[in-house]
Motif scaffolding. Structure first.
Motif, PDB file in Angstrom:
ATOM      1  N   ALA A  64      -5.728  -9.088 -35.711  1.00  0.00           N
ATOM      2  CA  ALA A  64      -4.256  -9.087 -35.757  1.00  0.00           C
ATOM      3  C   ALA A  64      -3.732  -8.667 -37.118  1.00  0.00           C
ATOM      4  O   ALA A  64      -2.545  -8.325 -37.252  1.00  0.00           O
ATOM      5  CB  ALA A  64      -3.722 -10.473 -35.399  1.00  0.00           C
ATOM      6  N   MET A  65      -4.591  -8.662 -38.158  1.00  0.00           N
ATOM      7  CA  MET A  65      -4.163  -8.271 -39.501  1.00  0.00           C
ATOM      8  C   MET A  65      -4.486  -6.810 -39.816  1.00  0.00           C
ATOM      9  O   MET A  65      -4.247  -6.352 -40.928  1.00  0.00           O
ATOM     10  CB  MET A  65      -4.791  -9.196 -40.547  1.00  0.00           C
ATOM     11  CG  MET A  65      -4.285 -10.619 -40.446  1.00  0.00           C
ATOM     12  SD  MET A  65      -5.001 -11.711 -41.702  1.00  0.00           S
ATOM     13  CE  MET A  65      -4.347 -13.306 -41.168  1.00  0.00           C
ATOM     14  N   GLN A  66      -5.032  -6.096 -38.851  1.00  0.00           N
ATOM     15  CA  GLN A  66      -5.268  -4.670 -39.025  1.00  0.00           C
ATOM     16  C   GLN A  66      -3.929  -3.935 -39.042  1.00  0.00           C
ATOM     17  O   GLN A  66      -2.894  -4.477 -38.616  1.00  0.00           O
ATOM     18  CB  GLN A  66      -6.158  -4.144 -37.908  1.00  0.00           C
ATOM     19  CG  GLN A  66      -7.541  -4.790 -37.860  1.00  0.00           C
ATOM     20  CD  GLN A  66      -8.294  -4.630 -39.166  1.00  0.00           C
ATOM     21  OE1 GLN A  66      -8.356  -3.547 -39.739  1.00  0.00           O
ATOM     22  NE2 GLN A  66      -8.866  -5.736 -39.666  1.00  0.00           N
ATOM     23  N   PRO A  67      -3.897  -2.679 -39.537  1.00  0.00           N
ATOM     24  CA  PRO A  67      -2.628  -1.947 -39.669  1.00  0.00           C
ATOM     25  C   PRO A  67      -1.793  -1.862 -38.394  1.00  0.00           C
ATOM     26  O   PRO A  67      -0.568  -1.791 -38.466  1.00  0.00           O
ATOM     27  CB  PRO A  67      -3.086  -0.555 -40.109  1.00  0.00           C
ATOM     28  CG  PRO A  67      -4.360  -0.817 -40.851  1.00  0.00           C
ATOM     29  CD  PRO A  67      -5.024  -1.941 -40.118  1.00  0.00           C
ATOM     30  N   ASP A  68      -2.429  -1.930 -37.229  1.00  0.00           N
ATOM     31  CA  ASP A  68      -1.684  -1.860 -35.972  1.00  0.00           C
ATOM     32  C   ASP A  68      -1.481  -3.227 -35.329  1.00  0.00           C
ATOM     33  O   ASP A  68      -1.015  -3.327 -34.193  1.00  0.00           O
ATOM     34  CB  ASP A  68      -2.396  -0.930 -34.987  1.00  0.00           C
ATOM     35  CG  ASP A  68      -3.821  -1.378 -34.693  1.00  0.00           C
ATOM     36  OD1 ASP A  68      -4.344  -2.237 -35.441  1.00  0.00           O
ATOM     37  OD2 ASP A  68      -4.415  -0.876 -33.726  1.00  0.00           O
TER      38      ASP A  68
END
Length: 422
Positions: free
Chosen positions: A225-229
């Motif tokens: 959930a903390m990835q760029p998307d």
């Protein structure tokens, strides 16, 4: 003038009053100085996952494997001037190979007046402080005299539940009423704790003996959930536990009853009164509320009984007010400790959980677990103790699958410590 401006202005005024009284007291006589501390070195072995201190999801402060560490170098500097005024500064240092550092953990001034004829006493503190919750961490530099690792409740307090604030306690002392019963009511107003709840959500309950230093930030496990998307793309890689973002004042109240020579019982409620519509420099504001109860009692045969329970909720939203992280949580422990001659034996059992109520994808914060701690302490000399401890935590945390680890995990830790108090 904003709320934070008024709050800081009042804090500065109180500090100036304290300095003025300090100068006056120097004119009246010598200020009393007292330095105390603790040096805690340990050898240990952990059968565990990577530590939460290194952005893992392990429940201990040590990584898997063996370790030799300076687990606490604590120093407390206390001054007393006159009958009522005092100050305390506490610093801690750690050399554990994971997150080495040294810095402040507490700094406050205190006014504690002489009781009235009816036994009423006012006790006021201001500064960087812990909320008045722990019944376990009562030794020098917030160490525990019972165990090397704190309970999960007190580990969370040590990590991210601290603040800058004003604490006011009114006490009614029974000996002035020919009674064995004392009563007190504490009200605390505080700021600089807007991210409280973030670490409880993203790595869950832990067992540690490390207190977060004032200047430190805490690494967060990299989840999808903390990835760029992802929905948490704005979150920084580290959480700052002592930041002020919303200019709002939180509150904490505690009522306590003590029966002299027997024990005490307390109940309290904490609300950081946060505005969750704010995110700045990768730090979200978390609204965290919880109630807590605790008891410390002397049982037959000189056995000390200590128990605390905490239950609450922590919420983080986006700037539109939609819940992104919404967790209920609870933790409780029961500890029995017996001291005889040079020996002390302590046993602590715990139960804890986090219940994820939001629907954010790739951010499962659910957790359920139990813990057992067995500790033995031998007093070599008045200030010097050798301590052995075993910890085991059995927990279920679905988020472990994000880093290719078992959802269900049993973690164990063995420690031998030399602790010297001065």
């Amino acid at each position: 003038m904003t709320v934070i401006d008024r709050f800081v202005s009042r804090c500065i005024c109180l500090s100036l009053v304290t300095v003025h009284l300090s100068v006056q007291s120097m004119e009246w006589g010598e200020i009393e100085h007292h330095v105390s501390g603790v040096v805690d070195t340990r050898i240990g072995y952990a059968d565990s996952s990577d530590s939460y201190l290194s952005a893992g999801l392990g429940k201990f402060s040590a990584n898997n494997g063996s370790q030799f560490a300076l687990s606490q170098l604590g120093l407390s500097y206390h001054t007393q001037w006159g009958d009522a005024w005092s100050s305390r500064i506490v610093a801690n240092g750690y050399l554990d190979g994971i997150n080495n550092g040294i810095g402040l953990t507490e700094a406050l001034v205190r006014y504690r007046d002489i009781p009235s004829e009816s036994g009423i006493r006012l006790d006021v503190e201001f500064g960087l402080m812990y909320p008045k919750i722990s019944l376990e961490n009562v030794a020098t530099a917030w160490a525990s005299p019972y165990s090397l690792s704190y309970s999960t409740i007190n580990s969370w307090l040590a990590e991210e539940v601290r603040h800058i604030g004003l604490s006011t306690t009114i006490e009614s002392l029974g000996k002035y009423r020919q009674s064995a019963h004392d009563f007190s009511l504490t009200a605390e107003a505080f700021m600089f704790n807007d991210t409280t709840g973030a670490m409880l959500a993203w790595h869950g309950w832990t067992q540690t003996s490390r207190q977060t230093l004032l200047q430190e930030t805490i690494p967060i496990t990299a989840i999808p959930a903390m990835q760029p998307d992802g929905m948490l793309a704005e979150q920084a890689a580290n959480s700052d536990p002592f930041t002020e973002l919303d200019d709002r004042i939180g509150a904490h109240v505690v009522a306590k009853w003590a029966w002299r020579s027997n024990g005490n019982v307390q109940v309290g409620y904490y609300d950081n009164n946060a505005n969750t519509l704010i995110v700045k420099q990768g730090q979200y504001v978390w609204l965290t509320k919880f109630g807590h109860v605790g008891a410390k009692w002397l049982l037959p045969y000189g056995v000390s009984f200590i128990s605390q329970y905490m239950q609450g909720n922590t919420l983080m939203t986006n700037t539109d007010g939609l819940p992104v992280v919404d967790n209920d949580f609870h933790s409780g422990y029961i500890m029995l400790s017996k001291r005889f001659t040079q020996h002390r034996v302590s046993l602590r059992v715990e139960d804890f959980s986090v219940t994820d109520k939001d629907v954010t994808p790739d951010d499962n914060n659910n957790e359920d677990g139990q813990s057992l701690t067995v500790a033995y302490q031998y007093q070599l000399d008045k200030p010097w103790f050798i301590q052995l401890e075993y910890n085991v935590i059995d927990s279920t945390r679905p988020a472990r699958r994000y880093i290719n680890q078992p959802i269900e995990l049993v973690e164990q830790q063995w420690q031998v410590s030399s602790r010297y108090f001065f």
